[in-house]
Every structure is written in C-alpha cells, then in structure tokens.
Design a protein around this motif. Structure first.
Motif, PDB file in Angstrom:
ATOM      1  N   GLU A   1       8.904  -0.903  -2.728  1.00 42.42           N
ATOM      2  CA  GLU A   1       7.749  -0.808  -3.623  1.00 42.42           C
ATOM      3  C   GLU A   1       7.340   0.649  -3.820  1.00 42.42           C
ATOM      4  OE1 GLU A   1       3.204  -2.506  -4.375  1.00 42.42           O
ATOM      5  OE2 GLU A   1       4.366  -3.229  -2.639  1.00 42.42           O
ATOM      6  N   ALA A   2       7.453   1.454  -2.771  1.00 44.81           N
ATOM      7  CA  ALA A   2       7.142   2.887  -2.910  1.00 44.81           C
ATOM      8  C   ALA A   2       7.994   3.508  -4.010  1.00 44.81           C
ATOM      9  CB  ALA A   2       7.378   3.606  -1.583  1.00 44.81           C
ATOM     10  N   ILE A   3       9.270   3.163  -4.037  1.00 46.46           N
ATOM     11  CA  ILE A   3      10.168   3.695  -5.068  1.00 46.46           C
ATOM     12  C   ILE A   3       9.712   3.264  -6.462  1.00 46.46           C
ATOM     13  CG2 ILE A   3      12.512   3.451  -6.012  1.00 46.46           C
ATOM     14  CD1 ILE A   3      13.493   3.482  -3.079  1.00 46.46           C
ATOM     15  N   GLU A   4       9.292   2.020  -6.603  1.00 45.90           N
ATOM     16  CA  GLU A   4       8.834   1.532  -7.911  1.00 45.90           C
ATOM     17  C   GLU A   4       7.646   2.342  -8.419  1.00 45.90           C
ATOM     18  OE1 GLU A   4       8.008  -2.595  -7.471  1.00 45.90           O
ATOM     19  OE2 GLU A   4      10.095  -3.150  -7.048  1.00 45.90           O
ATOM     20  N   TRP A   5       6.707   2.635  -7.523  1.00 44.21           N
ATOM     21  CA  TRP A   5       5.535   3.419  -7.939  1.00 44.21           C
ATOM     22  C   TRP A   5       5.911   4.859  -8.252  1.00 44.21           C
ATOM     23  CZ3 TRP A   5       1.635   0.987  -9.737  1.00 44.21           C
ATOM     24  CH2 TRP A   5       1.230  -0.234  -9.204  1.00 44.21           C
ATOM     25  N   LEU A   6       6.793   5.443  -7.447  1.00 42.42           N
ATOM     26  CA  LEU A   6       7.205   6.822  -7.715  1.00 42.42           C
ATOM     27  C   LEU A   6       7.981   6.917  -9.022  1.00 42.42           C
ATOM     28  CD1 LEU A   6       6.756   9.526  -6.217  1.00 42.42           C
ATOM     29  CD2 LEU A   6       6.036   7.493  -4.958  1.00 42.42           C
ATOM     30  N   GLU A   7       8.741   5.888  -9.340  1.00 44.48           N
ATOM     31  CA  GLU A   7       9.436   5.880 -10.631  1.00 44.48           C
ATOM     32  C   GLU A   7       8.437   5.918 -11.783  1.00 44.48           C
ATOM     33  OE1 GLU A   7      13.573   3.499  -9.465  1.00 44.48           O
ATOM     34  OE2 GLU A   7      11.830   2.388 -10.219  1.00 44.48           O
ATOM     35  N   GLN A   8       7.325   5.197 -11.626  1.00 42.00           N
ATOM     36  CA  GLN A   8       6.289   5.232 -12.660  1.00 42.00           C
ATOM     37  C   GLN A   8       5.652   6.616 -12.757  1.00 42.00           C
ATOM     38  OE1 GLN A   8       3.482   1.953 -12.944  1.00 42.00           O
ATOM     39  NE2 GLN A   8       4.819   0.637 -11.717  1.00 42.00           N
ATOM     40  N   ALA A   9       5.373   7.228 -11.597  1.00 38.63           N
ATOM     41  CA  ALA A   9       4.765   8.559 -11.598  1.00 38.63           C
ATOM     42  C   ALA A   9       5.681   9.567 -12.272  1.00 38.63           C
ATOM     43  CB  ALA A   9       4.443   8.994 -10.165  1.00 38.63           C
ATOM     44  N   VAL A  10       6.962   9.527 -11.936  1.00 42.01           N
ATOM     45  CA  VAL A  10       7.929  10.467 -12.514  1.00 42.01           C
ATOM     46  C   VAL A  10       8.052  10.245 -14.013  1.00 42.01           C
ATOM     47  CG1 VAL A  10      10.390  11.058 -12.598  1.00 42.01           C
ATOM     48  CG2 VAL A  10       9.215  10.867 -10.388  1.00 42.01           C
ATOM     49  N   ALA A  11       8.075   8.988 -14.443  1.00 42.01           N
ATOM     50  CA  ALA A  11       8.177   8.701 -15.875  1.00 42.01           C
ATOM     51  C   ALA A  11       6.976   9.261 -16.639  1.00 42.01           C
ATOM     52  CB  ALA A  11       8.293   7.191 -16.097  1.00 42.01           C
ATOM     53  N   LEU A  12       5.794   9.123 -16.066  1.00 39.30           N
ATOM     54  CA  LEU A  12       4.593   9.669 -16.710  1.00 39.30           C
ATOM     55  C   LEU A  12       4.617  11.189 -16.714  1.00 39.30           C
ATOM     56  CD1 LEU A  12       2.013   7.192 -15.153  1.00 39.30           C
ATOM     57  CD2 LEU A  12       2.429   7.457 -17.610  1.00 39.30           C
ATOM     58  N   ASP A  13       5.024  11.792 -15.601  1.00 43.84           N
ATOM     59  CA  ASP A  13       5.135  13.257 -15.533  1.00 43.84           C
ATOM     60  C   ASP A  13       6.056  13.766 -16.632  1.00 43.84           C
ATOM     61  OD1 ASP A  13       3.549  13.311 -13.258  1.00 43.84           O
ATOM     62  OD2 ASP A  13       5.233  13.469 -11.874  1.00 43.84           O
ATOM     63  N   ARG A  14       7.201  13.083 -16.787  1.00 44.09           N
ATOM     64  CA  ARG A  14       8.194  13.527 -17.768  1.00 44.09           C
ATOM     65  C   ARG A  14       7.681  13.309 -19.197  1.00 44.09           C
ATOM     66  NH1 ARG A  14      12.308  11.035 -15.701  1.00 44.09           N
ATOM     67  NH2 ARG A  14      13.064  12.866 -14.551  1.00 44.09           N
ATOM     68  N   GLN A  15       7.052  12.168 -19.432  1.00 46.97           N
ATOM     69  CA  GLN A  15       6.591  11.844 -20.780  1.00 46.97           C
ATOM     70  C   GLN A  15       5.490  12.777 -21.259  1.00 46.97           C
ATOM     71  OE1 GLN A  15       5.377   7.760 -21.249  1.00 46.97           O
ATOM     72  NE2 GLN A  15       4.683   8.026 -23.359  1.00 46.97           N
ATOM     73  N   TYR A  16       4.573  13.127 -20.349  1.00 50.61           N
ATOM     74  CA  TYR A  16       3.403  13.904 -20.751  1.00 50.61           C
ATOM     75  C   TYR A  16       3.459  15.358 -20.289  1.00 50.61           C
ATOM     76  CZ  TYR A  16       1.558   9.407 -22.132  1.00 50.61           C
ATOM     77  OH  TYR A  16       1.389   8.194 -22.746  1.00 50.61           O
ATOM     78  N   GLY A  17       4.551  15.762 -19.684  1.00 55.31           N
ATOM     79  CA  GLY A  17       4.714  17.159 -19.304  1.00 55.31           C
ATOM     80  C   GLY A  17       3.825  17.604 -18.158  1.00 55.31           C
ATOM     81  N   PHE A  18       3.538  16.709 -17.209  1.00 54.00           N
ATOM     82  CA  PHE A  18       2.678  17.073 -16.088  1.00 54.00           C
ATOM     83  C   PHE A  18       3.427  17.984 -15.114  1.00 54.00           C
ATOM     84  CE2 PHE A  18       0.584  12.734 -16.883  1.00 54.00           C
ATOM     85  CZ  PHE A  18      -0.295  13.289 -17.814  1.00 54.00           C
ATOM     86  N   ALA A  19       2.663  18.872 -14.480  1.00 53.69           N
ATOM     87  CA  ALA A  19       3.265  19.905 -13.617  1.00 53.69           C
ATOM     88  C   ALA A  19       3.858  19.344 -12.335  1.00 53.69           C
ATOM     89  CB  ALA A  19       2.206  20.950 -13.271  1.00 53.69           C
ATOM     90  N   ASP A  20       3.556  18.084 -11.998  1.00 55.66           N
ATOM     91  CA  ASP A  20       4.011  17.521 -10.732  1.00 55.66           C
ATOM     92  C   ASP A  20       5.406  16.909 -10.815  1.00 55.66           C
ATOM     93  OD1 ASP A  20       1.529  18.020  -9.333  1.00 55.66           O
ATOM     94  OD2 ASP A  20       0.668  16.422 -10.552  1.00 55.66           O
ATOM     95  N   LEU A  21       6.077  17.028 -11.955  1.00 54.47           N
ATOM     96  CA  LEU A  21       7.361  16.352 -12.144  1.00 54.47           C
ATOM     97  C   LEU A  21       8.363  16.713 -11.056  1.00 54.47           C
ATOM     98  CD1 LEU A  21       9.382  14.629 -13.687  1.00 54.47           C
ATOM     99  CD2 LEU A  21       9.810  16.597 -15.197  1.00 54.47           C
ATOM    100  N   GLU A  22       8.546  17.991 -10.782  1.00 55.35           N
ATOM    101  CA  GLU A  22       9.569  18.412  -9.824  1.00 55.35           C
ATOM    102  C   GLU A  22       9.274  17.869  -8.428  1.00 55.35           C
ATOM    103  OE1 GLU A  22      11.624  22.527  -8.109  1.00 55.35           O
ATOM    104  OE2 GLU A  22      10.285  22.604  -9.853  1.00 55.35           O
ATOM    105  N   GLU A  23       8.019  17.971  -8.004  1.00 53.69           N
ATOM    106  CA  GLU A  23       7.637  17.475  -6.676  1.00 53.69           C
ATOM    107  C   GLU A  23       7.818  15.966  -6.588  1.00 53.69           C
ATOM    108  OE1 GLU A  23       3.686  17.080  -3.790  1.00 53.69           O
ATOM    109  OE2 GLU A  23       3.539  18.128  -5.710  1.00 53.69           O
ATOM    110  N   ASP A  24       7.360  15.257  -7.617  1.00 56.81           N
ATOM    111  CA  ASP A  24       7.450  13.797  -7.602  1.00 56.81           C
ATOM    112  C   ASP A  24       8.904  13.325  -7.640  1.00 56.81           C
ATOM    113  OD1 ASP A  24       4.722  13.974  -7.597  1.00 56.81           O
ATOM    114  OD2 ASP A  24       4.416  13.046  -9.552  1.00 56.81           O
TER     115      ASP A  24
END
Length: 242
Positions: A197-220
């Motif tokens: 489940e942790a992976i599922e949530w992190l996949e969502q975070a990474v997808a949002l980072d990539r879509q909206y250009g958030f600075a946390d993409l690399e860390e996430d």
C-alpha cells in the motif's frame, strides 16, 4: 529517502517555514493594527513572537503566541488563523520537544471545529488541509514512541486522518497538498509494515509531482524506488551459483 527515516513531509528547515509563513500573517497583523489599541496590542504580541521564533528563541516566542490567541477571543476568524499558524510551529518544533505535539493537536482540533461549524465562512485553509496537518502530528510523534502499542495507535490515527483528507483534497483540486498527503500516508503504511500500500500511495505522489512540476519529484521517486526494491529485491548478477 532511506527506509524507516523519521523525517516526514514537510521537512524544510523551521527557519524557512517561519519566514514563508510570516508573509501569510501580514494581513492578520495589519488588520489588527488598524482596529484600535487592543488589536494593536495583539499585533505587537504576534510581531514579537515572530521575531523570537525566527531567532530560535522558542521559550520566549510560544507564550506570546498563546497570549495573542487569548486576546483574539472576540475575533474567532483571526484567532483561528493564528491557531493554525501556531499549530504548524508547534508541530515543527516537536522533533526537538515531543511534549509540544499534543499542544499542536489541540490547536488543529479547535481550528477544525471552527471550520466545520461555520461552513459559510471562507477560511484560508480547508478542513481537509487541517485534518492532514493534524494527522502529521500523530505521524511525527509516533516515531518517538518506545511503546509499540502507543506507536501503533498513533500511526492508525494518522492513517485515518490522512485518508479522510485525501478525498476532499482531490475534490478541491488542492494538488500540492494532495501530493504531500499521499507521500505522508505512504510513509505511515511503510512504518506499519504495509509496503504494497505504501508503494501505491507513493506512486500517486510521484504522478502528481510529475504532472504539476512539484519540487519533490526527485525525492519522492527515490523513496518509491527504494520501497519497490524492498518488495522485489534485484537478484545478484554473476556466474556463481548461490
């Protein structure tokens, strides 16, 4: 991010947090100064508290925030603006002083009740964002618990509050806070031992980072990669049979 790291999002330095959030209080302080001598006193308390906080003198800063909050009892909107701000500061200080986490929770609880009891009154922070902040106090505090039952209870509280916030943040289109909350609930799942489940949530975070250009993409992305490696370790490469 290393596994079982006790750093949670947001993880910026407290000085940067204070400096950024100070801008958000300018309207509060300015309107207080324009409202008369009593409110001018409140604005001075807030300004002095900010100065102490920015210099790292929290023992002097925190009582001044509390005095300012008490003096805003007849101005509930401004009072809850300041309560939210104070809760963020207390939560950020909890890593150094765990006794402040319950006080941070109490601030967010009051703000949440105010928002939910006054649905027609615009507020700077949605109920979902406040629930996510409240969850973060349990999330961070859990890392300091030696009692496994108490740690498990705090993680469960964090999970439930994050889950409650996620749906509304998505409906509100609050994409950055949604990405932050997805990261945090993913970390809670990791700490609970639920890596899938942790992976599922992190996949969502990474997808949002990539879509909206958030600075946390690399860390996430690095955290997601590390979680996947825990679930499916790469086989060693070589000619020697194991």
């Amino acid at each position: 991010m290393a596994m079982a790291n006790t750093t949670t999002r947001p993880g910026q330095a407290l000085r940067a947090l204070l400096g950024t959030a100070l801008l958000g209080l300018q309207l509060l302080v300015g309107s207080a100064m324009a409202a008369g001598s009593e409110q001018s006193k409140v604005s001075q308390l807030i300004t002095t508290a900010e100065e102490y906080a920015l210099s790292g003198n929290y023992d002097e800063a925190l009582p001044l925030y509390e005095m300012a909050i008490a003096n805003l009892s007849e101005k509930p909107h401004r009072q809850n603006q300041l309560r939210y701000r104070y809760g963020i500061i207390l939560n950020a200080l909890g890593g150094q002083r765990p006794d402040l986490y319950p006080l941070a929770r109490s601030q967010f609880d009051v703000v949440l009740r105010y928002i939910e009891s006054s649905p027609g009154i615009p507020f700077e922070h949605s109920a979902a964002r406040v629930r996510s902040a409240l969850a973060h106090t349990y999330h961070q505090h859990s890392a300091m618990q030696e009692n496994p039952n108490r740690r498990a209870l705090m993680l469960r509280n964090a999970y439930q509050l994050y889950s409650s916030a996620i749906k509304d943040l998505r409906a509100e289109g609050d994409w950055q806070n949604l990405a932050i909350t997805a990261f945090n609930i993913g970390q809670v799942c990791e700490w609970q031992g639920n890596l899938e489940e942790a992976i599922e949530w992190l996949e969502q975070a990474v997808a949002l980072d990539r879509q909206y250009g958030f600075a946390d993409l690399e860390e996430d992305q690095a955290y997601l990669t590390a979680l996947r490696e825990l679930v499916n370790p790469q086989q060693p490469v070589g000619n020697t049979a194991i």
